[in-house]
Scaffold this motif. Structure first.
Motif, PDB file in Angstrom:
ATOM      1  N   TYR A  15       0.844  -1.186   0.000  1.00  0.00           N
ATOM      2  CA  TYR A  15       0.000   0.000   0.000  1.00  0.00           C
ATOM      3  C   TYR A  15       0.881   1.238   0.000  1.00  0.00           C
ATOM      4  O   TYR A  15       2.040   1.219   0.432  1.00  0.00           O
ATOM      5  N   GLN A  16       0.324   2.333  -0.494  1.00  0.00           N
ATOM      6  CA  GLN A  16       1.075   3.583  -0.629  1.00  0.00           C
ATOM      7  C   GLN A  16       0.182   4.761  -0.292  1.00  0.00           C
ATOM      8  O   GLN A  16      -1.051   4.679  -0.359  1.00  0.00           O
ATOM      9  N   ASN A  17       0.834   5.858   0.059  1.00  0.00           N
ATOM     10  CA  ASN A  17       0.152   7.143   0.142  1.00  0.00           C
ATOM     11  C   ASN A  17       1.034   8.181  -0.555  1.00  0.00           C
ATOM     12  O   ASN A  17       1.863   7.820  -1.387  1.00  0.00           O
ATOM     13  N   LEU A  18       0.881   9.426  -0.220  1.00  0.00           N
ATOM     14  CA  LEU A  18       1.669  10.468  -0.884  1.00  0.00           C
ATOM     15  C   LEU A  18       3.083  10.581  -0.340  1.00  0.00           C
ATOM     16  O   LEU A  18       3.887  11.330  -0.897  1.00  0.00           O
ATOM     17  N   TRP A  19       3.391   9.843   0.727  1.00  0.00           N
ATOM     18  CA  TRP A  19       4.671  10.032   1.394  1.00  0.00           C
ATOM     19  C   TRP A  19       5.543   8.786   1.408  1.00  0.00           C
ATOM     20  O   TRP A  19       6.757   8.895   1.482  1.00  0.00           O
ATOM     21  N   GLN A  20       4.952   7.609   1.349  1.00  0.00           N
ATOM     22  CA  GLN A  20       5.739   6.387   1.489  1.00  0.00           C
ATOM     23  C   GLN A  20       5.029   5.201   0.849  1.00  0.00           C
ATOM     24  O   GLN A  20       3.821   5.253   0.570  1.00  0.00           O
ATOM     25  N   ALA A  21       5.806   4.142   0.619  1.00  0.00           N
ATOM     26  CA  ALA A  21       5.283   2.869   0.117  1.00  0.00           C
ATOM     27  C   ALA A  21       5.615   1.800   1.134  1.00  0.00           C
ATOM     28  O   ALA A  21       6.739   1.750   1.664  1.00  0.00           O
ATOM     29  N   CYS A  22       4.665   0.937   1.437  1.00  0.00           N
ATOM     30  CA  CYS A  22       4.834  -0.078   2.472  1.00  0.00           C
ATOM     31  C   CYS A  22       4.462  -1.453   1.935  1.00  0.00           C
ATOM     32  O   CYS A  22       3.659  -1.582   1.005  1.00  0.00           O
ATOM     33  N   ALA A  23       5.053  -2.461   2.549  1.00  0.00           N
ATOM     34  CA  ALA A  23       4.731  -3.861   2.270  1.00  0.00           C
ATOM     35  C   ALA A  23       4.531  -4.564   3.599  1.00  0.00           C
ATOM     36  O   ALA A  23       5.358  -4.442   4.513  1.00  0.00           O
ATOM     37  N   GLU A  24       3.430  -5.287   3.734  1.00  0.00           N
ATOM     38  CA  GLU A  24       3.096  -5.958   4.994  1.00  0.00           C
ATOM     39  C   GLU A  24       2.864  -7.441   4.716  1.00  0.00           C
ATOM     40  O   GLU A  24       2.057  -7.810   3.861  1.00  0.00           O
ATOM     41  N   ALA A  25       3.606  -8.291   5.432  1.00  0.00           N
ATOM     42  CA  ALA A  25       3.471  -9.737   5.272  1.00  0.00           C
ATOM     43  C   ALA A  25       2.301 -10.244   6.098  1.00  0.00           C
ATOM     44  O   ALA A  25       1.765  -9.544   6.975  1.00  0.00           O
ATOM     45  N   SER A  26       1.900 -11.479   5.824  1.00  0.00           N
ATOM     46  CA  SER A  26       0.792 -12.079   6.555  1.00  0.00           C
ATOM     47  C   SER A  26       1.129 -12.275   8.024  1.00  0.00           C
ATOM     48  O   SER A  26       0.232 -12.435   8.856  1.00  0.00           O
ATOM     49  N   THR A  27       2.416 -12.267   8.367  1.00  0.00           N
ATOM     50  CA  THR A  27       2.840 -12.399   9.764  1.00  0.00           C
ATOM     51  C   THR A  27       2.700 -11.098  10.545  1.00  0.00           C
ATOM     52  O   THR A  27       2.909 -11.077  11.755  1.00  0.00           O
ATOM     53  N   ALA A  57      -7.240  16.696  -5.986  1.00  0.00           N
ATOM     54  CA  ALA A  57      -6.114  15.829  -5.637  1.00  0.00           C
ATOM     55  C   ALA A  57      -6.519  14.363  -5.588  1.00  0.00           C
ATOM     56  O   ALA A  57      -5.889  13.508  -6.218  1.00  0.00           O
ATOM     57  N   VAL A  58      -7.578  14.056  -4.845  1.00  0.00           N
ATOM     58  CA  VAL A  58      -7.950  12.645  -4.676  1.00  0.00           C
ATOM     59  C   VAL A  58      -8.539  12.064  -5.964  1.00  0.00           C
ATOM     60  O   VAL A  58      -8.332  10.885  -6.281  1.00  0.00           O
ATOM     61  N   THR A  59      -9.259  12.888  -6.736  1.00  0.00           N
ATOM     62  CA  THR A  59      -9.845  12.385  -7.974  1.00  0.00           C
ATOM     63  C   THR A  59      -8.767  12.093  -9.010  1.00  0.00           C
ATOM     64  O   THR A  59      -8.833  11.073  -9.725  1.00  0.00           O
ATOM     65  N   TRP A  60      -7.779  12.980  -9.111  1.00  0.00           N
ATOM     66  CA  TRP A  60      -6.689  12.748 -10.056  1.00  0.00           C
ATOM     67  C   TRP A  60      -5.897  11.493  -9.680  1.00  0.00           C
ATOM     68  O   TRP A  60      -5.562  10.661 -10.517  1.00  0.00           O
ATOM     69  N   TYR A  61      -5.614  11.359  -8.376  1.00  0.00           N
ATOM     70  CA  TYR A  61      -4.884  10.181  -7.901  1.00  0.00           C
ATOM     71  C   TYR A  61      -5.689   8.904  -8.181  1.00  0.00           C
ATOM     72  O   TYR A  61      -5.143   7.895  -8.643  1.00  0.00           O
ATOM     73  N   ALA A  62      -6.989   8.945  -7.909  1.00  0.00           N
ATOM     74  CA  ALA A  62      -7.831   7.774  -8.145  1.00  0.00           C
ATOM     75  C   ALA A  62      -7.932   7.454  -9.634  1.00  0.00           C
ATOM     76  O   ALA A  62      -7.933   6.277 -10.031  1.00  0.00           O
ATOM     77  N   ALA A  63      -8.010   8.481 -10.464  1.00  0.00           N
ATOM     78  CA  ALA A  63      -8.095   8.253 -11.911  1.00  0.00           C
ATOM     79  C   ALA A  63      -6.840   7.561 -12.426  1.00  0.00           C
ATOM     80  O   ALA A  63      -6.914   6.696 -13.311  1.00  0.00           O
ATOM     81  N   LEU A 119       9.384  11.827  -8.031  1.00  0.00           N
ATOM     82  CA  LEU A 119       8.003  11.351  -8.023  1.00  0.00           C
ATOM     83  C   LEU A 119       7.306  11.702  -9.327  1.00  0.00           C
ATOM     84  O   LEU A 119       7.685  12.633 -10.033  1.00  0.00           O
ATOM     85  N   GLU A 120       6.256  10.953  -9.621  1.00  0.00           N
ATOM     86  CA  GLU A 120       5.456  11.256 -10.803  1.00  0.00           C
ATOM     87  C   GLU A 120       4.671  12.548 -10.586  1.00  0.00           C
ATOM     88  O   GLU A 120       4.383  12.948  -9.457  1.00  0.00           O
ATOM     89  N   GLY A 121       4.302  13.175 -11.698  1.00  0.00           N
ATOM     90  CA  GLY A 121       3.676  14.494 -11.625  1.00  0.00           C
ATOM     91  C   GLY A 121       2.391  14.522 -10.834  1.00  0.00           C
ATOM     92  O   GLY A 121       2.130  15.462 -10.075  1.00  0.00           O
ATOM     93  N   TYR A 122       1.564  13.490 -10.968  1.00  0.00           N
ATOM     94  CA  TYR A 122       0.276  13.506 -10.270  1.00  0.00           C
ATOM     95  C   TYR A 122       0.454  13.387  -8.756  1.00  0.00           C
ATOM     96  O   TYR A 122      -0.348  13.922  -7.988  1.00  0.00           O
ATOM     97  N   VAL A 123       1.523  12.685  -8.315  1.00  0.00           N
ATOM     98  CA  VAL A 123       1.786  12.583  -6.880  1.00  0.00           C
ATOM     99  C   VAL A 123       2.261  13.931  -6.343  1.00  0.00           C
ATOM    100  O   VAL A 123       1.815  14.381  -5.270  1.00  0.00           O
ATOM    101  N   GLN A 124       3.146  14.595  -7.065  1.00  0.00           N
ATOM    102  CA  GLN A 124       3.604  15.922  -6.650  1.00  0.00           C
ATOM    103  C   GLN A 124       2.441  16.906  -6.575  1.00  0.00           C
ATOM    104  O   GLN A 124       2.308  17.671  -5.607  1.00  0.00           O
ATOM    105  N   THR A 125       1.585  16.874  -7.592  1.00  0.00           N
ATOM    106  CA  THR A 125       0.445  17.795  -7.614  1.00  0.00           C
ATOM    107  C   THR A 125      -0.535  17.497  -6.490  1.00  0.00           C
ATOM    108  O   THR A 125      -1.059  18.417  -5.852  1.00  0.00           O
ATOM    109  N   SER A 126      -0.783  16.221  -6.231  1.00  0.00           N
ATOM    110  CA  SER A 126      -1.703  15.854  -5.153  1.00  0.00           C
ATOM    111  C   SER A 126      -1.162  16.304  -3.804  1.00  0.00           C
ATOM    112  O   SER A 126      -1.914  16.802  -2.961  1.00  0.00           O
ATOM    113  N   ARG A 127       0.126  16.139  -3.590  1.00  0.00           N
ATOM    114  CA  ARG A 127       0.743  16.635  -2.360  1.00  0.00           C
ATOM    115  C   ARG A 127       0.515  18.125  -2.196  1.00  0.00           C
ATOM    116  O   ARG A 127       0.075  18.606  -1.144  1.00  0.00           O
ATOM    117  N   ALA A 128       0.845  18.873  -3.253  1.00  0.00           N
ATOM    118  CA  ALA A 128       0.724  20.330  -3.181  1.00  0.00           C
ATOM    119  C   ALA A 128      -0.716  20.758  -2.933  1.00  0.00           C
ATOM    120  O   ALA A 128      -0.981  21.637  -2.096  1.00  0.00           O
TER     121      ALA A 128
END
Length: 216
Positions: free
Chosen positions: A45-57, A134-140, A71-80
């Motif tokens: 899973y990811q957000n505007l600041w970091q990417a994470c990986a979680e094991a079943s444990t 921001a959220v609509t562009w990211y979701a698109a 970062l990609e342009g849409y992430v920079q724009t969403s942050r701003a």
């Protein structure tokens, strides 16, 4: 102004502003899609600041996005846009507190307070538009990558952070509209009364002129 409408709009805007902050801090803007995959022991899973990986444990590893320029342009724009929305919301809250009818600030007139509240409502609406964009562009972008048959990277689905952002935008825009609407409804009767008074004065003046002519 209608005090009840003002207070309700103000509370909606404050709630939406807080929800915007929660959405920005939420880790789940995008989550791994298991569609067509046989490996389900690891969730990403990811957000505007970091990417994470979680094991079943339950072990989780996160990597922060170190370079903004990488970062990609849409992430920079969403942050701003999200940060701008929070700043606009903070300024709007301060203006609303000064302009609410239930607050007293020196010798400030009701008309001046009404203008402050109207300005705060417009800023709240602008803040909500920033969040919505921001959220609509990211979701698109997530939907585009998910439906692209030639995309070779990890496919994600919409996360809870995006839904929080949409809810925040709806609350802020609705509350800002109520603040602006309360000012318009309050100013309309005064304008009507002033128009009626001017008409009565004009009719009185005409009657005086007619009477003076008959007297002469």
């Amino acid at each position: 102004m209608s005090m009840g409408t003002e207070l309700l709009g103000f509370l909606l805007c404050v709630g939406g502003w807080l929800l915007t902050a929660v959405s920005l801090a939420n880790n789940y803007w995008r989550v791994t899609s298991f569609a067509g995959s046989v490996i389900t022991s690891t969730r990403q899973y990811q957000n505007l600041w970091q990417a994470c990986a979680e094991a079943s444990t339950g072990i989780r590893n996160c990597r922060r996005f170190e370079s903004l320029l990488a970062l990609e342009g849409y992430v920079q724009t969403s942050r701003a846009l999200m940060i701008i929305a929070l700043l606009l919301g903070l300024a709007s809250i301060l203006l609303s507190v000064l302009g609410l009818k239930c607050t007293k600030m020196g010798s400030m007139t009701e008309q001046a307070k009404g203008k402050l509240t109207f300005t705060a409502g417009l800023l709240f609406i602008l803040s909500g538009v920033c969040v919505l964009t921001a959220v609509t562009w990211y979701a698109a972008r997530i939907v585009q990558e998910f439906n692209d048959p030639f995309y070779i990277g990890t496919k994600f689905e919409l996360g809870a952070g995006l839904y929080l952002g949409w809810a925040a935008a709806a609350l802020v825009i609705l509350g800002g509209g109520m603040l602006c609407g309360s000012f318009r409804r309050a100013s309309t009767p005064r304008n009507k009364r002033s128009s009626v008074i001017r008409i009565l004065k004009l009719e009185h003046f005409k009657n005086m002129v007619i009477t003076s002519r008959f007297t002469l």
